[in-house]
Design an enzyme around this catalytic site. Structure first.
Site, PDB file in Angstrom:
ATOM      1  N   GLY A  20       0.854  -1.196   0.000  1.00 56.16           N
ATOM      2  CA  GLY A  20       0.000   0.000   0.000  1.00 56.16           C
ATOM      3  C   GLY A  20       0.888   1.242   0.000  1.00 56.16           C
ATOM      4  N   ARG A  21       0.328   2.320   0.555  1.00 58.74           N
ATOM      5  CA  ARG A  21       1.042   3.612   0.540  1.00 58.74           C
ATOM      6  C   ARG A  21       2.452   3.506   1.114  1.00 58.74           C
ATOM      7  NH1 ARG A  21      -4.166   6.083   2.019  1.00 58.74           N
ATOM      8  NH2 ARG A  21      -3.774   5.032   3.983  1.00 58.74           N
ATOM      9  N   ILE A  22       2.559   2.921   2.321  1.00 60.13           N
ATOM     10  CA  ILE A  22       3.875   2.916   2.980  1.00 60.13           C
ATOM     11  C   ILE A  22       4.803   1.913   2.298  1.00 60.13           C
ATOM     12  CG2 ILE A  22       5.099   2.545   5.168  1.00 60.13           C
ATOM     13  CD1 ILE A  22       2.524   3.515   6.612  1.00 60.13           C
ATOM     14  N   HIS A  50       8.459   2.283  18.702  1.00 59.64           N
ATOM     15  CA  HIS A  50       7.303   2.671  17.887  1.00 59.64           C
ATOM     16  C   HIS A  50       7.361   4.164  17.523  1.00 59.64           C
ATOM     17  CE1 HIS A  50       2.872   1.419  16.944  1.00 59.64           C
ATOM     18  NE2 HIS A  50       3.329   2.282  16.039  1.00 59.64           N
ATOM     19  N   GLU A  55       3.592  -4.122  23.577  1.00 60.40           N
ATOM     20  CA  GLU A  55       4.260  -2.821  23.673  1.00 60.40           C
ATOM     21  C   GLU A  55       3.891  -2.194  24.999  1.00 60.40           C
ATOM     22  OE1 GLU A  55       3.675  -0.188  20.354  1.00 60.40           O
ATOM     23  OE2 GLU A  55       4.416  -1.673  18.944  1.00 60.40           O
ATOM     24  N   ALA A 112       8.027   5.289  14.197  1.00 59.26           N
ATOM     25  CA  ALA A 112       8.113   5.455  12.734  1.00 59.26           C
ATOM     26  C   ALA A 112       7.544   6.787  12.252  1.00 59.26           C
ATOM     27  CB  ALA A 112       7.428   4.293  12.029  1.00 59.26           C
ATOM     28  N   THR A 159       7.724  -2.395  10.723  1.00 63.32           N
ATOM     29  CA  THR A 159       7.208  -1.091  11.175  1.00 63.32           C
ATOM     30  C   THR A 159       5.683  -1.096  11.111  1.00 63.32           C
ATOM     31  OG1 THR A 159       7.443  -0.243   8.921  1.00 63.32           O
ATOM     32  CG2 THR A 159       9.217   0.289  10.460  1.00 63.32           C
ATOM     33  N   SER A 160       5.067  -2.302  11.067  1.00 63.87           N
ATOM     34  CA  SER A 160       3.602  -2.350  10.921  1.00 63.87           C
ATOM     35  C   SER A 160       2.948  -2.416  12.301  1.00 63.87           C
ATOM     36  CB  SER A 160       3.210  -3.521  10.022  1.00 63.87           C
ATOM     37  OG  SER A 160       3.601  -4.767  10.568  1.00 63.87           O
ATOM     38  N   ARG A 161       2.722  -3.618  12.801  1.00 64.04           N
ATOM     39  CA  ARG A 161       2.217  -3.803  14.157  1.00 64.04           C
ATOM     40  C   ARG A 161       2.934  -5.013  14.741  1.00 64.04           C
ATOM     41  NH1 ARG A 161       0.759   0.752  14.170  1.00 64.04           N
ATOM     42  NH2 ARG A 161      -1.341   1.537  14.411  1.00 64.04           N
TER      43      ARG A 161
HETATM   44  C1  DGY Z   1       0.115   4.692  13.100  1.00 63.74           C
HETATM   45  O1  DGY Z   1      -0.208   5.823  12.754  1.00 63.74           O
HETATM   46  O2  DGY Z   1      -0.615   3.716  12.927  1.00 63.74           O
HETATM   47  C2  DGY Z   1       1.467   4.518  13.696  1.00 63.74           C
HETATM   48  O3  DGY Z   1       1.696   3.269  14.176  1.00 63.74           O
HETATM   49  C3  DGY Z   1       1.771   5.585  14.711  1.00 63.74           C
HETATM   50  O4  DGY Z   1       1.953   6.753  14.005  1.00 63.74           O
END
Ligand code: DGY
Length: 330
Positions: free
Chosen positions: A158-160, A289, A270, A291, A239-241
């Site tokens: 997707g976007r990221i 966390h 977390e 990002a 960097t997702s969850r």
């Molecule tokens: C989000 O926006 O989902 C990030 O994990 C925190 O900015």
């Protein structure tokens, strides 16, 4: 100003957004550094028309019951919204907002920073110097894989995910991706990206970067079996969850050399406990966390979350609703 619709803001957010809320609403702001404890949160939202939540606040039936039937909007200060039971909100006619788009590049920057840091062993090198171990230039010291010209596998395009691909292009990387479905050819062509089934992507990639939402399907997507499909020289970046990766399986894979290294912006749980076995490993890099944590991006997230909150309490359509179906039949 006291007056206007009653709202609760569950943490101090950057000023531009906070001002918008305070100027227009009867707002209570949780000033603590830590999230409001559950009982305090539930007390604070009673009678509110809007709540600005963070990913640390669980929005479920209990939350919605305690808020009461006048609740119109939950504005989540994040693009992710796995902390919100969206279906429960929709059933009650509560609009849910998030902050998509503004944090795409900032998050991709951090994903790439983690990728490079883990590959080139930057945190290890820093620890090595600070602990007075650096005696001479060493031909075998802190060797890692090259980033340039390597193959990156992006899971969730997707976007990221695409913004990470954009950065990878600058490093001459070959780009593979996996998603629930193949993307249009124009998207693939933009990055020279090739769609592969997950198993093949994991087998071919030197770097695997995760960019999926957390859902029942993606929980523990990276389990022992899938980590085992990766190359022993490969680096995993998340960097997702946190729960997208099985932490026990990751620990074993890193300890046993199934993969070379991992770099995590997100963990499960977390925060990661101080005594978590992952923190004993040199080949596991963990940051808290962060990002989206650039000043500019957090400011944009704040104005976006405030705009969603204000639209909701004014019975207007949210600029970025997660559940547009809430407007059907209105
Ligand atoms: C989000 O926006 O989902 C990030 O994990 C925190 O900015």
């Amino acid at each position: 100003m006291a007056g206007g619709p009653r709202v609760f803001v569950a943490r101090v957010i950057p000023d531009d957004g906070l001002r918008m809320v305070i100027d227009a609403c009867d707002a209570r702001v949780w000033e603590g550094e830590l999230p409001p404890p559950r009982d305090e949160l539930l007390r604070a939202i009673e009678g509110c028309e809007g709540v600005l939540t963070l990913l640390t606040d669980r929005v479920d039936d209990e939350f919605l019951d305690r808020a009461g039937p006048q609740l119109k909007v939950v504005s989540n200060y994040a693009v992710g919204f796995d902390n919100v039971d969206v279906a429960a909100c929709t059933r009650r006619g509560v609009a849910v907002g998030n902050t998509p788009g503004v944090l795409t590049d900032t998050t991709a920057d951090l994903a790439f920073a983690l990728l490079m840091a883990a590959a080139r062993r930057i945190p290890e090198g820093d620890r090595y110097v600070r602990s007075s171990q650096w005696r001479t230039w060493g031909p075998m010291l802190l060797l890692g894989p090259d980033v340039h010209s390597a193959t990156i596998g992006i899971v969730g395009f997707g976007r990221i995910g695409q913004a990470v691909a954009q950065r990878a292009l600058g490093f001459g990387m070959r780009i593979l991706y996996h998603d629930v479905a193949r993307l249009p050819a124009e998207v693939e062509d933009r990055y020279g990206a090739r769609f592969l089934p997950l198993e093949e992507l994991l087998a071919q990639a030197d770097f695997v970067s995760l960019h999926v939402n957390l859902t029942a399907e993606t929980r523990h997507l990276m389990n022992a079996e899938r980590l085992g499909w990766m190359k022993p020289t490969a680096v995993l970046v998340n960097t997702s969850r946190g729960p997208v990766v099985d932490p026990k399986a990751l620990f074993e894979a890193l300890r046993d050399g199934v993969i070379f290294a991992a770099a995590l912006d997100v963990t499960d749980p977390e925060p990661i406990p101080f005594d978590d076995p992952l923190l004993t490993l040199d080949n596991c890099l963990v940051v808290p966390h962060i990002a989206s944590a650039s000043r500019a991006t957090r400011g944009k997230m704040a104005t976006m979350a405030a705009a969603n909150l204000l639209a909701g309490v004014r019975d207007e359509r949210l600029p970025t609703p997660v559940n547009p179906e809430v407007y059907e039949g209105r």
